[in-house]
Design a protein around this motif. Structure first.
Motif, PDB file in Angstrom:
ATOM      1  N   MET A 178       0.802  -1.228   0.000  1.00 41.02           N
ATOM      2  CA  MET A 178       0.000   0.000   0.000  1.00 41.02           C
ATOM      3  C   MET A 178       0.840   1.285   0.000  1.00 41.02           C
ATOM      4  O   MET A 178       0.559   2.196  -0.785  1.00 41.02           O
ATOM      5  CB  MET A 178      -1.004  -0.025   1.151  1.00 41.02           C
ATOM      6  CG  MET A 178      -2.116  -1.043   0.931  1.00 41.02           C
ATOM      7  SD  MET A 178      -3.524  -0.851   2.040  1.00 41.02           S
ATOM      8  CE  MET A 178      -2.817  -1.461   3.563  1.00 41.02           C
ATOM      9  N   PRO A 179       1.888   1.405   0.846  1.00 40.66           N
ATOM     10  CA  PRO A 179       2.717   2.613   0.734  1.00 40.66           C
ATOM     11  C   PRO A 179       3.364   2.769  -0.636  1.00 40.66           C
ATOM     12  O   PRO A 179       3.486   3.890  -1.156  1.00 40.66           O
ATOM     13  CB  PRO A 179       3.772   2.433   1.836  1.00 40.66           C
ATOM     14  CG  PRO A 179       3.161   1.481   2.801  1.00 40.66           C
ATOM     15  CD  PRO A 179       2.314   0.571   1.978  1.00 40.66           C
ATOM     16  N   TRP A 180       3.776   1.639  -1.244  1.00 43.80           N
ATOM     17  CA  TRP A 180       4.373   1.709  -2.574  1.00 43.80           C
ATOM     18  C   TRP A 180       3.361   2.170  -3.619  1.00 43.80           C
ATOM     19  O   TRP A 180       3.684   2.943  -4.523  1.00 43.80           O
ATOM     20  CB  TRP A 180       4.945   0.345  -2.965  1.00 43.80           C
ATOM     21  CG  TRP A 180       6.124  -0.055  -2.145  1.00 43.80           C
ATOM     22  CD1 TRP A 180       6.179  -1.009  -1.180  1.00 43.80           C
ATOM     23  CD2 TRP A 180       7.443   0.521  -2.193  1.00 43.80           C
ATOM     24  NE1 TRP A 180       7.434  -1.082  -0.627  1.00 43.80           N
ATOM     25  CE2 TRP A 180       8.239  -0.165  -1.231  1.00 43.80           C
ATOM     26  CE3 TRP A 180       8.024   1.530  -2.952  1.00 43.80           C
ATOM     27  CZ2 TRP A 180       9.581   0.151  -1.018  1.00 43.80           C
ATOM     28  CZ3 TRP A 180       9.367   1.834  -2.743  1.00 43.80           C
ATOM     29  CH2 TRP A 180      10.122   1.153  -1.788  1.00 43.80           C
ATOM     30  N   ALA A 181       2.116   1.695  -3.481  1.00 47.06           N
ATOM     31  CA  ALA A 181       1.070   2.123  -4.417  1.00 47.06           C
ATOM     32  C   ALA A 181       0.814   3.619  -4.291  1.00 47.06           C
ATOM     33  O   ALA A 181       0.640   4.318  -5.298  1.00 47.06           O
ATOM     34  CB  ALA A 181      -0.213   1.335  -4.155  1.00 47.06           C
ATOM     35  N   ILE A 182       0.797   4.114  -3.039  1.00 46.35           N
ATOM     36  CA  ILE A 182       0.603   5.550  -2.825  1.00 46.35           C
ATOM     37  C   ILE A 182       1.762   6.338  -3.432  1.00 46.35           C
ATOM     38  O   ILE A 182       1.565   7.363  -4.102  1.00 46.35           O
ATOM     39  CB  ILE A 182       0.471   5.844  -1.321  1.00 46.35           C
ATOM     40  CG1 ILE A 182      -0.815   5.212  -0.767  1.00 46.35           C
ATOM     41  CG2 ILE A 182       0.462   7.349  -1.066  1.00 46.35           C
ATOM     42  CD1 ILE A 182      -0.900   5.240   0.751  1.00 46.35           C
ATOM     43  N   ALA A 183       2.992   5.852  -3.194  1.00 43.63           N
ATOM     44  CA  ALA A 183       4.170   6.542  -3.733  1.00 43.63           C
ATOM     45  C   ALA A 183       4.155   6.570  -5.257  1.00 43.63           C
ATOM     46  O   ALA A 183       4.437   7.611  -5.882  1.00 43.63           O
ATOM     47  CB  ALA A 183       5.446   5.875  -3.221  1.00 43.63           C
ATOM     48  N   LEU A 184       3.817   5.434  -5.877  1.00 43.44           N
ATOM     49  CA  LEU A 184       3.752   5.398  -7.341  1.00 43.44           C
ATOM     50  C   LEU A 184       2.652   6.314  -7.869  1.00 43.44           C
ATOM     51  O   LEU A 184       2.815   6.967  -8.902  1.00 43.44           O
ATOM     52  CB  LEU A 184       3.512   3.961  -7.807  1.00 43.44           C
ATOM     53  CG  LEU A 184       4.699   2.999  -7.659  1.00 43.44           C
ATOM     54  CD1 LEU A 184       4.274   1.576  -8.002  1.00 43.44           C
ATOM     55  CD2 LEU A 184       5.862   3.448  -8.539  1.00 43.44           C
ATOM     56  N   GLY A 185       1.530   6.364  -7.153  1.00 41.00           N
ATOM     57  CA  GLY A 185       0.461   7.279  -7.547  1.00 41.00           C
ATOM     58  C   GLY A 185       0.902   8.726  -7.461  1.00 41.00           C
ATOM     59  O   GLY A 185       0.577   9.541  -8.342  1.00 41.00           O
ATOM     60  N   ALA A 186       1.656   9.055  -6.403  1.00 37.33           N
ATOM     61  CA  ALA A 186       2.155  10.430  -6.257  1.00 37.33           C
ATOM     62  C   ALA A 186       3.123  10.777  -7.381  1.00 37.33           C
ATOM     63  O   ALA A 186       3.090  11.895  -7.930  1.00 37.33           O
ATOM     64  CB  ALA A 186       2.840  10.589  -4.895  1.00 37.33           C
ATOM     65  N   VAL A 187       4.000   9.821  -7.749  1.00 43.68           N
ATOM     66  CA  VAL A 187       4.932  10.064  -8.851  1.00 43.68           C
ATOM     67  C   VAL A 187       4.165  10.257 -10.155  1.00 43.68           C
ATOM     68  O   VAL A 187       4.472  11.162 -10.958  1.00 43.68           O
ATOM     69  CB  VAL A 187       5.922   8.879  -8.980  1.00 43.68           C
ATOM     70  CG1 VAL A 187       6.734   9.000 -10.264  1.00 43.68           C
ATOM     71  CG2 VAL A 187       6.845   8.833  -7.766  1.00 43.68           C
ATOM     72  N   ALA A 188       3.149   9.426 -10.380  1.00 44.34           N
ATOM     73  CA  ALA A 188       2.345   9.569 -11.592  1.00 44.34           C
ATOM     74  C   ALA A 188       1.619  10.905 -11.621  1.00 44.34           C
ATOM     75  O   ALA A 188       1.500  11.541 -12.684  1.00 44.34           O
ATOM     76  CB  ALA A 188       1.331   8.421 -11.670  1.00 44.34           C
ATOM     77  N   SER A 189       1.155  11.354 -10.451  1.00 43.72           N
ATOM     78  CA  SER A 189       0.488  12.653 -10.378  1.00 43.72           C
ATOM     79  C   SER A 189       1.453  13.786 -10.707  1.00 43.72           C
ATOM     80  O   SER A 189       1.133  14.688 -11.485  1.00 43.72           O
ATOM     81  CB  SER A 189      -0.103  12.855  -8.978  1.00 43.72           C
ATOM     82  OG  SER A 189      -0.627  14.156  -8.821  1.00 43.72           O
ATOM     83  N   ALA A 190       2.652  13.723 -10.102  1.00 45.20           N
ATOM     84  CA  ALA A 190       3.634  14.783 -10.340  1.00 45.20           C
ATOM     85  C   ALA A 190       4.090  14.811 -11.792  1.00 45.20           C
ATOM     86  O   ALA A 190       4.309  15.881 -12.366  1.00 45.20           O
ATOM     87  CB  ALA A 190       4.832  14.589  -9.410  1.00 45.20           C
ATOM     88  N   ALA A 191       4.230  13.621 -12.390  1.00 46.64           N
ATOM     89  CA  ALA A 191       4.711  13.534 -13.779  1.00 46.64           C
ATOM     90  C   ALA A 191       3.573  13.614 -14.794  1.00 46.64           C
ATOM     91  O   ALA A 191       3.836  13.601 -16.000  1.00 46.64           O
ATOM     92  CB  ALA A 191       5.489  12.235 -13.968  1.00 46.64           C
TER      93      ALA A 191
END
Length: 320
Positions: A170-183
């Motif tokens: 779950m933390p990894w999914a949140i982190a990947l989502g944040a990266v996708a949002s920023a990019a």
């Protein structure tokens, strides 16, 4: 109030369905770990990734939200430990503090808050999950090792907590989502639809699983009748989770605003409602792993979940 219950009722009804299915034997206890695995490793990560990718990065990393929620989590942990440490010892007191400060944001809170407040509520809700999975859980596990274990026991516990966090998707999914949002990255069409199907399954299966886990915990407690728990050891913690925690976040939010922190009214409301959720069901698994009195923890989760249908709906009526 009826309009609020129309939104909250299906969420708690699914928990009840899972509870009755497990209690009635329709869902075998051996199948519950499989449901947990599907939710934890497939459905919830997809849901969190999608919400994270669609949420502006500034909303996911709001320093005002961080200051208020972290401060309240630390106060809840300190208060719960101080009230019960002498009677129960560090191990049971620490996991009682964790279950008092850790709302069921992942399995229940994110979809429920989004249904009530809209997709903008995903940012604050997801951030509270990160705080509780990383900071609050690690702190309470470290405190649980102070029962004569010395510094070595604390270090071992912290390493185990870190390893558990690193293997939690779950933390990894949140982190990947944040990266996708920023990019501003979007998944290819077929992949996005696959992720969407898994994400759509997260809420109903997670809620059903909560009920099944609670039923299993209660049946195991009955099977071990010698491990009876006095109401004073679990009812006050359940009530503190449902009433004291959201009240503390509400007061801290107003204090932060008065002090000049840029906490928006919407984010404040989302934080208070996240704190008003019942206790996280995964704390029971942690308590069992670290040798705490899991029967007590399971009762706190069961009582807080049962009462939250009315208490959470009341909080929504007052705030929204």
């Amino acid at each position: 109030m009826l309009s609020i219950l129309a939104i909250t009722f299906p969420f708690f009804a699914l928990v009840l369905c899972g509870y009755l299915a497990a209690r009635g034997g329709v869902l075998p206890q051996a199948a519950i770990p499989g449901l947990n695995a599907f939710v934890l490793f497939f459905a919830l990560p997809c849901m969190l990734f999608r919400f994270g990718a669609r949420t502006p990065i500034a909303d996911l990393l709001d320093p005002a939200v961080a200051a208020v929620y972290i401060a309240c989590a630390l106060v809840m942990v300190a208060g719960a430990v101080a009230l019960s440490r002498r009677r129960l010892g560090w191990n049971d007191a620490a996991f009682g503090a964790l279950v008092a400060a850790f709302p069921n944001t992942g399995f229940m809170g994110v979809p429920l808050l989004v249904a009530l407040l809209g997709t903008a509520a995903a940012g604050p809700a997801i951030f509270t999950m990160l705080v509780d999975m990383v900071l609050t859980t690690s702190l309470c596990i470290a405190l649980s090792r102070l029962d004569g274990a010395g510094a070595h026991g604390v270090a071992v516990a912290l390493r185990r907590a870190l390893r558990g966090m690193l293997t939690n998707p779950m933390p990894w999914a949140i982190a990947l989502g944040a990266v996708a949002s920023a990019a501003r990255f979007t998944l290819p069409g077929p992949v996005d639809r696959t992720v969407a199907l898994l994400a759509d399954a997260a809420s109903p299966v997670a809620l059903f699983t909560i009920g099944a886990v609670l039923a299993r915990s209660q049946m195991q407690a009955v099977a071990h009748a010698s491990e009876r728990v006095a109401p004073r050891d679990y009812v006050p913690i359940a009530l503190a989770k449902l009433f004291l925690h959201p009240l503390l976040v509400w007061a801290a939010g107003h204090a932060a605003t008065a002090a000049g922190l840029p906490l928006t009214p919407f984010a404040h409301t989302a934080l208070v409602l996240a704190a008003a959720l019942p206790s996280a069901s995964n704390v029971s698994l942690l308590a069992e792993r670290f040798g705490a009195h899991n029967g007590r923890i399971a009762r706190i989760i069961l009582v807080s979940t049962a009462l939250a249908f009315l208490s959470f709906s009341g909080a929504v009526a007052l705030l929204v």
